[in-house]
Structure formats: C-alpha cells, structure tokens
Scaffold this motif. Structure first.
Motif, PDB file in Angstrom:
ATOM      1  N   PRO A  14       0.797  -1.235   0.000  1.00  0.00           N
ATOM      2  CA  PRO A  14       0.000   0.000   0.000  1.00  0.00           C
ATOM      3  C   PRO A  14       0.824   1.278   0.000  1.00  0.00           C
ATOM      4  CG  PRO A  14      -0.948  -1.583   1.518  1.00  0.00           C
ATOM      5  CD  PRO A  14       0.376  -2.147   1.081  1.00  0.00           C
ATOM      6  N   PHE A  15       1.978   1.274   0.628  1.00  0.00           N
ATOM      7  CA  PHE A  15       2.786   2.490   0.649  1.00  0.00           C
ATOM      8  C   PHE A  15       3.303   2.825  -0.750  1.00  0.00           C
ATOM      9  CE2 PHE A  15       3.227   0.924   5.080  1.00  0.00           C
ATOM     10  CZ  PHE A  15       2.632   2.008   5.707  1.00  0.00           C
ATOM     11  N   TYR A  16       3.760   1.819  -1.465  1.00  0.00           N
ATOM     12  CA  TYR A  16       4.242   2.047  -2.826  1.00  0.00           C
ATOM     13  C   TYR A  16       3.090   2.391  -3.764  1.00  0.00           C
ATOM     14  CZ  TYR A  16       8.598   0.118  -1.070  1.00  0.00           C
ATOM     15  OH  TYR A  16       9.741  -0.094  -0.341  1.00  0.00           O
ATOM     16  N   TYR A  17       1.958   1.739  -3.569  1.00  0.00           N
ATOM     17  CA  TYR A  17       0.775   2.018  -4.391  1.00  0.00           C
ATOM     18  C   TYR A  17       0.259   3.426  -4.104  1.00  0.00           C
ATOM     19  CZ  TYR A  17      -3.535   0.886  -6.929  1.00  0.00           C
ATOM     20  OH  TYR A  17      -4.571   0.848  -7.829  1.00  0.00           O
ATOM     21  N   GLY A  18       0.263   3.808  -2.845  1.00  0.00           N
ATOM     22  CA  GLY A  18      -0.165   5.157  -2.490  1.00  0.00           C
ATOM     23  C   GLY A  18       0.712   6.222  -3.107  1.00  0.00           C
ATOM     24  N   LEU A  19       2.008   5.928  -3.213  1.00  0.00           N
ATOM     25  CA  LEU A  19       2.919   6.836  -3.900  1.00  0.00           C
ATOM     26  C   LEU A  19       2.580   6.920  -5.383  1.00  0.00           C
ATOM     27  CD1 LEU A  19       6.511   6.186  -2.477  1.00  0.00           C
ATOM     28  CD2 LEU A  19       5.376   8.398  -2.705  1.00  0.00           C
ATOM     29  N   GLU A  20       2.437   5.765  -5.999  1.00  0.00           N
ATOM     30  CA  GLU A  20       2.185   5.716  -7.440  1.00  0.00           C
ATOM     31  C   GLU A  20       0.862   6.386  -7.806  1.00  0.00           C
ATOM     32  OE1 GLU A  20       1.058   2.008  -9.979  1.00  0.00           O
ATOM     33  OE2 GLU A  20       3.244   2.204 -10.076  1.00  0.00           O
ATOM     34  N   GLU A  21      -0.153   6.195  -6.989  1.00  0.00           N
ATOM     35  CA  GLU A  21      -1.480   6.732  -7.283  1.00  0.00           C
ATOM     36  C   GLU A  21      -1.662   8.170  -6.811  1.00  0.00           C
ATOM     37  OE1 GLU A  21      -4.210   4.937  -8.922  1.00  0.00           O
ATOM     38  OE2 GLU A  21      -2.286   4.055  -9.527  1.00  0.00           O
ATOM     39  N   GLY A  22      -0.643   8.743  -6.202  1.00  0.00           N
ATOM     40  CA  GLY A  22      -0.725  10.131  -5.772  1.00  0.00           C
ATOM     41  C   GLY A  22      -1.520  10.354  -4.498  1.00  0.00           C
ATOM     42  N   ILE A  23      -1.784   9.284  -3.746  1.00  0.00           N
ATOM     43  CA  ILE A  23      -2.585   9.420  -2.529  1.00  0.00           C
ATOM     44  C   ILE A  23      -1.838  10.238  -1.482  1.00  0.00           C
ATOM     45  CG2 ILE A  23      -3.611   8.151  -0.600  1.00  0.00           C
ATOM     46  CD1 ILE A  23      -4.205   5.880  -2.591  1.00  0.00           C
ATOM     47  N   PHE A  24      -0.567   9.946  -1.291  1.00  0.00           N
ATOM     48  CA  PHE A  24       0.201  10.709  -0.310  1.00  0.00           C
ATOM     49  C   PHE A  24       0.396  12.153  -0.779  1.00  0.00           C
ATOM     50  CE2 PHE A  24       1.240   6.348   0.840  1.00  0.00           C
ATOM     51  CZ  PHE A  24       1.107   6.398   2.218  1.00  0.00           C
ATOM     52  N   ALA A  25       0.606  12.337  -2.074  1.00  0.00           N
ATOM     53  CA  ALA A  25       0.758  13.694  -2.607  1.00  0.00           C
ATOM     54  C   ALA A  25      -0.510  14.507  -2.395  1.00  0.00           C
ATOM     55  CB  ALA A  25       1.114  13.633  -4.090  1.00  0.00           C
TER      56      ALA A  25
END
Length: 349
Positions: free
Chosen positions: A63-74
């Motif tokens: 999820p952390f890598y996916y959240g980065l890729e999908e712009g969730i953390f951004a």
C-alpha cells in the motif's frame, strides 16, 4: 466610441486572452519529471516525510508504494520516502530519536519500547489480527496443534510470536515441554526449514510462509494463533511524541493517506504489487509479493472494525492485546490503551 478607443479596447481584450492562454498552457506544460508544472508546484509545496518500515520491503508494504504511485500521499501534501527497516525495535527507536518522522512497526515491540521510555505513540494498528503462526510443510503430517508434540520448531527469542508461543500452546491444549524450541535468527529459521533441520518455524504467516513455499516448491500449513482464540495487534503506524506535538496536521494527513492507500491496495491487489517492482533489490519475486499482500488483506480488520476504514482501532481489541502481552511478560501489567495509543488521528470512513 472613437476609432482610437475601439482599437485600444480590442487590444486589451486580445492581451487578456493571450495572458489567460499562457497561464493555461503553463499549467499543462510537462515538467522535467514527467508531470505538469502544477504538479511540480504541488510537489514543491509538499512536506518531505520519511517512513521507516519494520523490515526490508515485502508484500505487506504494497500500500505504501501504491499510495505513492497513485498520488494518494501527494494529495495529502506528503512527499513520501520509504526506508527499509531492520526489525520493529530498531524502527521504534529510530522514530523515538526523531531520525525519521514515522515508522511501521509491530505493536508488541512498540509497546515494550514505550514501557522502556522511548517517546513514541501508536497512531493506529492496521494488522489487527495477528499473523503469528506455526508454519510447517503440508506434507509433514502436522495438521493440528496436537501434532506438534515431539517436534522441533525454530523460534527467535524475544520476538512477539516466540514470547507468546506458550500462551498459544496452552490455548491449544499442548504441553509446552512437549515441543522443542530451537532459537535462530529470522534468516536462520527459514534456512533451517528449507533444509529440513527443523519441523517448522514460528513467525508471520504472511511473510515467511509464501517465501518458503516459493523456494521449496512445497505447500505450507499455518497453525495460526488466532485459530485458538489468541489474538493481539501486529503492525501499525507510529510517530514520536515530538512530531505529534509539533505538527499534528502532518500526522493527521499521514494517517489518512495510509488508510486510503491500504483501502485502495486491497481493492486492486495486483496493481498494488506491481507498484513495488524494482523498488528494492532484496524484494521477493512478484508472485511471492502477491501472496504476501493477499494474506495481509485478511488481517486488516477484526469483527469490531469490519465496517471501518483501515487503521481504525476498537477499544476491545486494544484491551485484548494488552491482556495477552502483559500475560506473556512483554509489557507492564495494569496499563491501558491511553498509555500507548493516540486515537485523535483516527481516519474517517
């Protein structure tokens, strides 16, 4: 209107149109990293945040890598950097020393370190059903806890699965002295099982099991602690007391983004795992990562949190965790969730 006034008015309109077009073009112009200028500005405005994992990346961390890729953390104003860990205790201590802003660590280790004076708090546990289990080859003939009698099981002294193993045996009705425990480090446990030097190992079902299955070509049977009614919290998000006090808004956004990332990754496991490709040289193969993450999904809730967002904790689950961990001597007796957990950042559904 005079001819001169008319020409001047048209020129102003044209200039305004050109300026608007230029602004629109600038917003859509790709930046050097492949995003738009607007996206680049958003990244510049984001807060740099480092998250230290509990171990080298494996499927649970998708999820952390996916959240980065999908712009969730951004979207939450976070420019996230993910850093490998070397065990939950070291992660807890690094967070407590403000070497990193956030950590991902096993709750028993977090609580034990708080008892020792490390200034950290749990922000929410995401793995709410313990992955602790005895892992054996399916063709070993060990099918239930009673079959462990007379067998040798690899353990790692001091970790939560090993420390609570006597409670598991008691709940399963197996005398503790009927099972031989061989103390090895995490890598040694896997090696011993692969070479048939032990009959099984104690660890996290969603971690070692898929790795051993892939390397050995043999199926794995899991004797899960939760199957005999023994459950306690596992991995979750932590921060130092200093970070919580100095930047509560950042903490709230980090918890919310992590919750959203876990929900999104559970919805699309294959895409979540694909986002990990090439991110760390020690990462398992894609098929192992996929099995690890799919097993993790089953650990994200208890009956008390079945309808809640990932990372929302229930008081009764905290109470059960504290009871198990204090009974096994991992934490002090007489403590409450408030001694360890800051519930003011709980994510919304």
């Amino acid at each position: 209107m005079s001819l001169r006034s008319s020409v001047r008015s048209k020129a102003l309109v044209a200039a305004s149109a050109v300026s608007a077009a230029a602004l629109t073009l600038a917003a859509c112009t790709p930046s050097t990293d492949g995003g738009t200028e607007a996206e680049a500005q958003g990244a510049a405005d984001a807060t740099d945040v480092t998250l230290m994992l509990n171990w080298y990346p494996y499927g649970e961390h998708a999820p952390f890598y996916y959240g980065l890729e999908e712009g969730i953390f951004a979207d939450h104003g976070i420019n996230l950097k993910i850093e490998a860990g070397q065990g939950s205790t070291k992660t807890a201590q690094a967070v407590g020393a403000d070497q990193v802003q956030f950590g991902w660590a096993d709750t028993p280790a977090v609580l034990a370190n708080i008892d020792k004076g490390v200034k950290i708090r749990s922000l929410g546990v995401f793995l709410q059903t313990t992955p602790s289990s005895v892992q054996v080859y399916t063709d070993s003939g060990i099918k239930e806890p009673a079959d462990l009698a007379g067998k040798t099981i690899a353990v790692s002294a001091g970790d939560a699965p090993t420390t609570t193993f006597p409670l598991y045996l008691e709940a399963a009705g197996v005398p503790e002295d009927a099972v031989t425990q061989q103390n090895l480090d995490p890598a040694g446990k896997i090696s011993a099982m692969l070479t048939d030097k032990v009959d099984g190992l104690i660890g996290f079902a969603h971690d070692q099991g898929p790795t051993i299955a892939a390397k050995s070509g043999r199926d794995i049977t899991y004797l899960r602690y939760s199957d005999v009614g023994l459950n306690f919290y596992s991995n979750g998000l932590i921060a130092s007391e200093g970070t919580i006090e100095s930047d509560p808004d950042l903490v709230k956004e980090m918890v919310a983004a992590t919750s959203e990332a876990f929900a999104a990754a559970a919805e699309d496991p294959d895409a979540a795992v694909a986002s990990m490709e090439g991110k760390d040289p020690q990462m398992p193969a894609a098929d192992v990562l996929t099995e690890q993450w799919k097993q993790t999904i089953d650990l994200l809730h208890t009956d008390a949190t079945a309808d809640e967002a990932p990372g929302v904790n229930a008081p009764e689950d905290w109470a059960a965790t504290l009871d198990v961990l204090s009974s096994s001597g991992l934490i002090a007796e007489g403590t409450t969730a408030d001694d360890y957990f800051d519930d003011s950042f709980a994510p919304a559904n």
